[in-house]
Scaffold this motif. Sequence first.
Motif, PDB file in Angstrom:
ATOM      1  N   PRO A  43      17.864 -17.911  24.452  1.00 54.47           N
ATOM      2  CA  PRO A  43      18.073 -16.830  23.486  1.00 54.47           C
ATOM      3  C   PRO A  43      19.461 -16.212  23.473  1.00 54.47           C
ATOM      4  O   PRO A  43      19.759 -15.396  22.615  1.00 54.47           O
ATOM      5  N   ASP A  44      20.331 -16.591  24.434  1.00 53.93           N
ATOM      6  CA  ASP A  44      21.642 -15.956  24.499  1.00 53.93           C
ATOM      7  C   ASP A  44      22.756 -16.815  23.905  1.00 53.93           C
ATOM      8  O   ASP A  44      23.930 -16.463  23.992  1.00 53.93           O
ATOM      9  N   ILE A  45      22.429 -17.938  23.270  1.00 53.68           N
ATOM     10  CA  ILE A  45      23.450 -18.756  22.605  1.00 53.68           C
ATOM     11  C   ILE A  45      23.937 -18.026  21.356  1.00 53.68           C
ATOM     12  O   ILE A  45      23.139 -17.463  20.598  1.00 53.68           O
ATOM     13  N   LEU A  46      25.243 -18.043  21.126  1.00 55.17           N
ATOM     14  CA  LEU A  46      25.811 -17.378  19.950  1.00 55.17           C
ATOM     15  C   LEU A  46      25.814 -18.327  18.756  1.00 55.17           C
ATOM     16  O   LEU A  46      26.297 -19.453  18.845  1.00 55.17           O
ATOM     17  N   ILE A  47      25.283 -17.849  17.637  1.00 58.65           N
ATOM     18  CA  ILE A  47      25.197 -18.646  16.414  1.00 58.65           C
ATOM     19  C   ILE A  47      25.958 -17.920  15.312  1.00 58.65           C
ATOM     20  O   ILE A  47      25.717 -16.733  15.075  1.00 58.65           O
ATOM     21  N   PRO A  48      26.880 -18.588  14.613  1.00 54.09           N
ATOM     22  CA  PRO A  48      27.501 -17.947  13.450  1.00 54.09           C
ATOM     23  C   PRO A  48      26.427 -17.577  12.426  1.00 54.09           C
ATOM     24  O   PRO A  48      25.506 -18.377  12.171  1.00 54.09           O
ATOM     25  N   LEU A  49      26.523 -16.396  11.854  1.00 52.71           N
ATOM     26  CA  LEU A  49      25.537 -15.966  10.868  1.00 52.71           C
ATOM     27  C   LEU A  49      25.453 -16.968   9.720  1.00 52.71           C
ATOM     28  O   LEU A  49      24.365 -17.273   9.222  1.00 52.71           O
ATOM     29  N   ALA A  50      26.599 -17.498   9.297  1.00 57.76           N
ATOM     30  CA  ALA A  50      26.615 -18.456   8.193  1.00 57.76           C
ATOM     31  C   ALA A  50      25.775 -19.694   8.533  1.00 57.76           C
ATOM     32  O   ALA A  50      25.093 -20.258   7.665  1.00 57.76           O
TER      33      ALA A  50
END
Length: 334
Positions: A43-50
């Motif tokens: 759950p802590d992986i960063l995902i670009p909103l796009a």
Amino acid sequence: MNPTYEIRSGTLAGFNTLVPQLGGSPARLLAAVGLPVDCVRRPDILIPLATLVDLLNLCVCELNCSDFGLRLAEMQGLRMLGVLGKLLLGEENLDAALGASHRYMVLHNQADHWRLAEGNGCLIARRVSHSDGAKGSEQYSELALGAACRLFRELAGEDIRPRQVHLRHSPLSPPQRYHEYFEAEVLFAQEYDCLVFEVELLQRPLKAPSESLVQYFEEFTRALLLEHRGDVAGQVHTLILQTLGAQQHSLAQVAQLVDTPVRTLQRHLRAAGTSFKQLLLEARMETARWHLRASNIGIGLLSASLGYTDTSAFSKAFRTVHGRSPLQWRKQQR
């Protein structure tokens, strides 16, 4: 240049369960937008909103499911908060639990945050977006509002109904679908996205969690700790990051989460060349830098969400570590 807003992968909670039910392959859909297959379990992986927006819209098309955002929201609630969800179960009432979850959402999403306000006997939970007008983001908006409504119900009772639901966009599914999900009047093409509740709900005590929910949090915490097996400092750092919104950052709390006596944990941290106080500072600064690079969050809101008593205390701590104030650091990064 427009900033790249990021959101933590916890927002995809339930994705691996929902997609197969609709006849799709989670791994194939995630790969199609360039996301790692295991990001739903981390759950802590960063995902670009796009990228998240692209994934939701791809699911709509590939799975022929116009209400995919609402369906995913239905599978979230407390689960989307990770370890913090476990801590919220011990709060006194809905008001306290919402305060902690609100701070968590502020800290784990650069793209938007929630603003809670009371007036005329109502509690208004308004979604404040930093990327107004982002093309194709309607499914994400429905996921956000749907998950927030689910959170209210999972915390304090399935009988909770909003007075009204406001959405900025036009309906993506038949209007009856929205009424079925929210069990309330849903208005479209509004000024902003929000949920309107009776203000008395804030004093409602939390309901007892289901056995399956308790088991979920136990398994989730164990899996998180296994990622840093043999690295006690890494385990403590991760748990602090996961629970920043709770503002209960005590060594005793973390010791309970790792099932280790306080003095034993202190000894392990000293042997690793660090301390709880140092790890808390590092987690706060890491989160602060993440926001200051891209999001438009106000320094006051960021400071309060990180657990500082006031803005000056946060600014002093940040300057000590980085040699400049948060505003100066943000300007340099931009």
